[in-house]
Scaffold this active site. Structure first.
Site, PDB file in Angstrom:
ATOM      1  N   HIS A   1       1.896  33.798  26.799  1.00  0.00           N
ATOM      2  CA  HIS A   1       1.315  32.881  25.809  1.00  0.00           C
ATOM      3  C   HIS A   1       0.260  31.935  26.383  1.00  0.00           C
ATOM      4  O   HIS A   1      -0.705  31.611  25.676  1.00  0.00           O
ATOM      5  CB  HIS A   1       2.428  32.081  25.127  1.00  0.00           C
ATOM      6  CG  HIS A   1       3.233  32.915  24.175  1.00  0.00           C
ATOM      7  ND1 HIS A   1       2.798  33.226  22.910  1.00  0.00           N
ATOM      8  CD2 HIS A   1       4.440  33.532  24.317  1.00  0.00           C
ATOM      9  CE1 HIS A   1       3.695  33.977  22.291  1.00  0.00           C
ATOM     10  NE2 HIS A   1       4.710  34.182  23.130  1.00  0.00           N
TER      11      HIS A   1
ATOM     12  N   ASP B   1      -3.245  31.556  24.617  1.00  0.00           N
ATOM     13  CA  ASP B   1      -3.827  30.276  24.176  1.00  0.00           C
ATOM     14  C   ASP B   1      -5.232  30.098  24.727  1.00  0.00           C
ATOM     15  O   ASP B   1      -6.131  29.592  24.031  1.00  0.00           O
ATOM     16  CB  ASP B   1      -2.946  29.117  24.639  1.00  0.00           C
ATOM     17  CG  ASP B   1      -1.610  29.069  23.909  1.00  0.00           C
ATOM     18  OD1 ASP B   1      -1.486  29.728  22.851  1.00  0.00           O
ATOM     19  OD2 ASP B   1      -0.703  28.372  24.387  1.00  0.00           O
TER      20      ASP B   1
ATOM     21  N   GLU C   1      -3.940  33.688  14.814  1.00  0.00           N
ATOM     22  CA  GLU C   1      -5.157  34.138  15.497  1.00  0.00           C
ATOM     23  C   GLU C   1      -6.273  34.387  14.499  1.00  0.00           C
ATOM     24  O   GLU C   1      -7.207  35.135  14.748  1.00  0.00           O
ATOM     25  CB  GLU C   1      -4.878  35.420  16.301  1.00  0.00           C
ATOM     26  CG  GLU C   1      -4.505  36.623  15.476  1.00  0.00           C
ATOM     27  CD  GLU C   1      -2.996  36.755  15.238  1.00  0.00           C
ATOM     28  OE1 GLU C   1      -2.569  37.854  14.872  1.00  0.00           O
ATOM     29  OE2 GLU C   1      -2.257  35.762  15.430  1.00  0.00           O
TER      30      GLU C   1
END
Length: 480
Positions: A372, A376, A402
């Site tokens: 993650h 990010d 997203e």
């Protein structure tokens, strides 16, 4: 003596200031001796150099002892030598020795008793210390000087108290008139040539001159000084007291006492007491007004500082409320508000407007394969690329995980499709540091007449899903 100062490492500027103060001491000393000496005596009615001596110690500390000693010797030496035929050689040389020594000693005592801090003004507590310091310093030094004169036979025992009081008043006036003025000028050095200050310097002597015509007109001095103090505060008080006191000394010395309070010593003594007695509350009034002004200025600065901090906090809170913390684009709530407002504006003025909805292809695989934090980072980079490619009038927001939504005011679907293609190529060609390039799918739709915001977004969303169904990394315009 020059060796003493050279070893202290004085700068050229410090030397210049020292020379200026020594010359000022000598000049005021000669003016006092030659312009305001009591008839039949060898001392002045007012000894302004006493104020310069204390200023020297405030500027240079203990090293000023030699400066004051030298300056006093330059004044008292020639004055004593002129009395040589009358006083004799021994008395003359003892006067030449003791007078400068006690002048320097007086300035040193006043400086030590005062304990002046670094603030270039008199506070209320500092003013009390100043009065106590000059009273003690003058009392001790003049008492020693009066005893020297008594031992040398220059005064009679019956005249000891009178001469002591007269010499003390002369020194006190020099300290009382010059030192507050020096502190005031240090505080207001940028305003020395200001219009209020110059006018004040010119009008203060007027009531004293009018008193020569009618004694009661001298009372005009007090409301005049009060106005000056209210206008200029401590600077006005110090300036008014110096000019008034200096004018009185000159007028009494030339025999034009404005209130005819006696002759010679009697007039001087009464005027000296008036200057000291009335000058004390007037200076204190100026100090109180100065403190009040400083407090108000400080309070206003604190209020402005707090207000600015509050405005900054509100602005920061507003930014947090309308932006996505990860991508720094608008959040969904703000984008919904913008879409609703833009739809109303476009429908009212019949202006074209388009929107783009885009989604990062296979973003779940990025999170699964790289974690993650990397996902990010990809989201932030995608947002930065999109924002750098849009016009200032366009709006970018994070619509979902997203998914991004872009508002394009005053643009038709064909031009919006060109923008979308530019964005797609920009993302695809960017190096995200992954094994495979990152791609996006885009849906483009132009607002139709009478269409609601929800219907418009739905058409763009359907175009996005069609782009994904066709293989991703491409754009589809609605209603193709």
């Amino acid at each position: 003596m020059s060796g003493v100062f050279l070893r202290t490492g004085w700068s050229a500027l410090a030397w210049q200031k020292a020379v200026v103060l020594v010359l000022l001491y000598v000049l005021l000393g000669y003016l006092s001796v030659h312009g305001a000496t009591f008839p039949g005596t060898f001392f002045a009615q007012v000894w302004l150099p006493s104020g310069i001596g204390l200023i020297m110690f405030c500027r240079f500390g203990k090293r000023a002892f030699w400066l004051v000693l030298l300056a006093s010797l330059m004044v008292n030496g020639p004055h004593a030598l002129r009395q040589l035929p009358e006083n004799g050689a021994v008395t003359t040389w003892l006067l030449i020795f003791f007078s400068p020594l006690l002048d320097a000693f007086q300035s040193f005592l006043a400086w030590r008793f005062w304990r002046l801090d670094r603030e270039p003004r008199l506070s209320r507590l500092g003013f009390q210390r100043f009065l106590i310091a000059i009273l003690l310093a003058v009392g001790i030094s003049v008492l020693l000087m009066a005893n020297v004169h008594l031992l040398l036979g220059l005064i009679e025992p019956a005249d000891f108290i009178t001469r002591f009081a007269m010499m003390a008043l002369a020194d006190l006036q020099g300290l009382f008139l010059l030192v507050p003025l020096w502190l005031a000028m240090r505080r207001a050095q940028r305003d020395l040539l200001s219009y209020p200050l110059i006018v004040s310097a010119l009008v203060v002597p007027i009531p004293l001159l009018l008193a020569r015509i009618e004694h009661s007109l001298a009372a005009l001095l007090f409301p005049l000084v009060a106005v000056i103090i209210i206008r200029l505060r401590f600077v006005g008080a110090a300036l008014a007291m110096f000019i008034a006191g200096f004018c009185v000394v000159i007028m009494v010395a030339v025999g034009h006492d404005p209130l005819q309070m006696g002759q010679g010593v009697e007039a001087f003594s009464r005027w000296a007491l008036i200057v000291l007695a009335l000058g004390t509350p007037l200076l204190l009034m100026g100090i109180i007004l100065e403190d009040s002004h400083d407090y108000q200025t400080h309070l206003e600065a604190r209020v402005n500082e707090r207000t600015q901090a509050l405005q900054d906090a509100l602005a920061a809170a507003h930014v947090l409320a309308i932006t996505d913390s990860l991508t720094r684009a608008f959040n969904r709530r703000q984008m919904e508000t913008l879409v609703h407002d833009e739809v109303e504006r476009a429908q009212r003025y019949h202006q074209p407007m388009s929107l783009i909805i885009l989604d990062i292809d296979h973003f779940k695989a990025v999170n699964d394969n790289y974690g993650h934090p990397v996902g990010d980072k990809v989201l932030r980079q995608v947002s930065d690329i999109l924002a750098s490619s849009l016009r200032q009038s366009d709006s970018l927001g994070r619509w979902g995980g997203e998914e991004f939504l872009i508002l394009l005011p005053q643009i038709h679907v064909d031009a919006a499709a060109s923008v979308a293609e530019k964005l797609r190529l920009g993302i695809y060609s960017h190096d995200f540091g992954l094994k495979a390039p990152v791609s996006i799918s885009l849906g483009v739709a132009e607002l139709q007449p009478g269409e609601s915001a929800g219907e418009w977004i739905t058409r763009a969303d359907n175009a996005l899903y069609l782009a994904k169904d066709r293989g991703r990394n491409q754009l589809v315009a609605a209603d193709e």
